[in-house]
Design an enzyme around this catalytic site. Structure first.
Site, PDB file in Angstrom:
ATOM      1  CD  GLN A 158      72.143  94.202  70.574  1.00 57.12           C
ATOM      2  OE1 GLN A 158      71.760  93.759  71.362  1.00 57.12           O
ATOM      3  NE2 GLN A 158      71.757  94.366  69.323  1.00 57.12           N
ATOM      4  CE1 TYR A 172      63.757  92.300  74.205  1.00 54.00           C
ATOM      5  CE2 TYR A 172      65.324  92.530  71.661  1.00 54.00           C
ATOM      6  CZ  TYR A 172      64.179  91.941  73.027  1.00 54.00           C
ATOM      7  OH  TYR A 172      64.783  90.560  73.003  1.00 54.00           O
TER       8      TYR A 172
END
Length: 220
Positions: A100, A186
């Site tokens: 990820q 994010y």
């Protein structure tokens, strides 16, 4: 119907042995200094290789992308070698594992990024958000984030290139694929979210503009 979960499924060129996916979960176990994936992490993921797919924990694409202490990176050769231990261990157990790719943007503190000011789509502080730090002198713990600086066009180009290189590094590290972290407040999400993005250039305003950064990262 209840047996469907345990049947194989095709994911692109990959055949997953079942339809159970282990999601990415931050562990903060990377070796210091260097934020390197280690033997403990290899054992942890190998123990879970019977899942059809593992998506490994959020992995920062650059030193500036780190939001929390002790999370692993994938931008140095040492980090690539560290992750190779994990992918080898998972593959030895017949598993499939994705990386990820993660950049936290404003969701960090200078103590996690070498004293630098965080970067984001805009100079807007994330309210009521704390991150875990270890500055080497105080007791490790949670602190408030700080106001970021708005990314310049050059910053944007640089971070897009960091995503591209991180994907190449993931291939070198033996991952079977990647997941691009574009949620949870994010960096990519900071461009998409109108509450975090007040830019007036081609990366702000309309939803098409706010999706531009994501599109360019995916294309790269």
């Amino acid at each position: 119907m209840k047996d469907t979960l345990f049947q194989p499924v095709q994911l692109g060129s990959l055949t997953l042995q079942n339809r159970i996916v282990m999601p990415p979960m931050t562990r903060s176990r990377a070796s210091q200094p260097g934020n390197v994936a280690n033997d403990m992490m290899a054992k942890y993921y190998a123990q879970r290789a019977s899942a059809g797919l593992i998506v490994a924990e959020g992995t920062q694409i650059s030193p500036m992308g780190q939001g929390y202490a002790w999370t692993p990176g994938i931008y140095s050769q040492e980090q690539v070698a560290g992750w190779k231990k994990t992918t080898d261990a998972v593959h030895a157990e017949g598993g499939v594992i994705f990386a990820q790719l993660w950049h936290v943007g404003r969701v960090t503190h200078p103590d996690n990024i070498g004293g630098e000011q965080p970067i984001s789509s805009s100079a807007l502080k994330a309210e009521n958000v704390k991150v875990f730090i270890d500055n080497g002198s105080d007791e490790p713990g949670f602190v408030d984030v700080v106001e970021p600086r708005e990314m310049t066009k050059d910053d944007i180009k640089e971070v897009i290139e960091e995503y591209r290189q991180a994907a190449l590094n993931a291939i070198e590290a033996g991952f079977d694929g990647i997941e691009l972290h574009a949620a949870n407040g994010y960096l990519v999400n900071q461009f998409i979210d109108s509450e975090a993005n007040n830019r007036t250039d081609e990366y702000g305003g309309s939803i098409e503009n706010r999706l531009r950064f994501l599109g360019e990262v995916v294309e790269a």
